[in-house]
Write an enzyme that holds these catalytic residues in place. Sequence first.
Site, mmCIF file in Angstrom:
data_model
loop_
_atom_site.group_PDB
_atom_site.id
_atom_site.type_symbol
_atom_site.label_atom_id
_atom_site.label_comp_id
_atom_site.label_asym_id
_atom_site.label_seq_id
_atom_site.Cartn_x
_atom_site.Cartn_y
_atom_site.Cartn_z
ATOM 1 N N TYR A 140 29.721 18.320 11.142
ATOM 2 C CA TYR A 140 30.823 17.402 11.452
ATOM 3 C C TYR A 140 30.381 16.257 12.369
ATOM 4 C CZ TYR A 140 34.117 20.708 9.365
ATOM 5 O OH TYR A 140 34.791 21.524 8.492
ATOM 6 N N LYS A 190 23.954 30.858 6.572
ATOM 7 C CA LYS A 190 23.557 30.735 5.161
ATOM 8 C C LYS A 190 22.031 30.628 5.155
ATOM 9 C CE LYS A 190 24.579 30.222 0.769
ATOM 10 N NZ LYS A 190 25.078 31.335 -0.046
ATOM 11 N N ASP A 222 29.116 33.256 2.328
ATOM 12 C CA ASP A 222 29.864 33.544 1.095
ATOM 13 C C ASP A 222 30.311 35.006 1.074
ATOM 14 O OD1 ASP A 222 27.113 33.941 1.028
ATOM 15 O OD2 ASP A 222 26.901 33.546 -1.105
ATOM 16 N N ASP A 246 35.363 26.702 10.401
ATOM 17 C CA ASP A 246 36.593 26.005 10.015
ATOM 18 C C ASP A 246 37.245 26.749 8.846
ATOM 19 O OD1 ASP A 246 38.551 24.136 9.662
ATOM 20 O OD2 ASP A 246 37.240 22.475 9.133
ATOM 21 N N ASP A 250 40.535 29.815 9.023
ATOM 22 C CA ASP A 250 41.792 29.625 8.299
ATOM 23 C C ASP A 250 42.043 30.784 7.339
ATOM 24 O OD1 ASP A 250 42.516 27.314 9.534
ATOM 25 O OD2 ASP A 250 42.820 26.181 7.688
#
Length: 359
Positions: A140, A190, A222, A246, A250
């Site tokens: 980001y 990852k 994942d 992020d 959620d």
Amino acid sequence: MSKILVLPGDGIGNEIMAEAAKLFTAIEQVFGFQCEFERGLIGGIAVDETGTPLPDQTVELAKQADAVLLGAVGGPKWDNLERHLRPERGLLGMRSALGLFANLRPAILFPQLAAASTLKEEIVAGLDILIIRELTGGIYFGEPRGERKENGKRIGFNTMVYGEDEIVRILEAGFEAARKRGGRLCSVDKANVLDVSGLWREVAIEMGEKNPDVELSHMYVDNAAMQLVRAPKQFDVMVTGNLFGDILSDCAAMLTGSIGMLPSASLNEAGAGMYEPVHGSAPDIAGTDQANPLATLLSMAMMFRHSLSRADIGDAIETAVSSVLDQGLRTGDIFTDGTQKVGTVQMGDAVVAALQGAG
Ligand code: NAD
């Protein structure tokens, strides 16, 4: 005396913050804990009154405070402003001004609300996990970023970058949180594909050796997403980078069924923090006494625990919320047949009464 900056913001912000104010008064009566309050502007209302979503005065007050309690920002009135004037810019500005690098998002499902989840009750009943997301680095913020043309075609690009110190800092927050809870930390990356995750995992393994009292595991993002919906109760604390956090936070939040119940904390290295409900300004119900104030009151509980060194008061708030749910009181967002529908004010009053009753 602890200093708290209150930022109601927009939409339902004022209504939920009024319930927080009542609870602060009750806490003073029951625990003798006094705070000094300042009020500031952020978001759309700040744009209207000062021409910017984050006035310098708000930043100054926030820097002097031990903790900031925020309602929510945004609304249709400000949706078409230029990007730098949008209410959400106020939030991003606060994160960077205060150096809020660690975002703590608990996903707790009060057993009384297990039926509100889209998952089967046995999968989620009693769920209590904490996701820690790195908030000021990663893709980001990484440079270079932008858009360019190659052979007449547009290419968009961002850079995912983490320095060793940033990884150490957020993992330390993870180890510390795990130590105070169930003693288990899952670091999500990852590393099978990304070099930046390779370093993340290397550093995590090194830190795991220095923190043998916490059981450290690693998971690819994942798989973590799959496991969160398959068997979420296997986790205690998860720690991860900005982008993965992020998305996963959620996902975990929705396991609990209602956005009106979810608190959050964003902390800096000094332990000061900004506390806010996960939901937005809910313009569709603003001013109608329908907003659920519990996410805000639970954010206060986190504030007492993490920035004001009063875990006992944090526990008392959570117990009061649970007891109100036991009484069958529900705002519209968590209402189910057989329970009693109440408004924002009545819900806030009930939490205050429960806290006073216990004190
Ligand atoms: P939202 O969270 O405001 O609302 C989504 C839905 O959930 C709405 O139906 C709303 O009525 C309901 N809801 C939200 N909070 C509730 C509560 N406490 N009690 C009962 N119901 C509740 O998300 P949105 O509609 O996508 O966004 C509305 C505005 O809020 C936008 O301007 C958005 O940018 C902003 N926003 C701000 C934040 C923040 O301040 N941290 C976060 C998300 C969205």
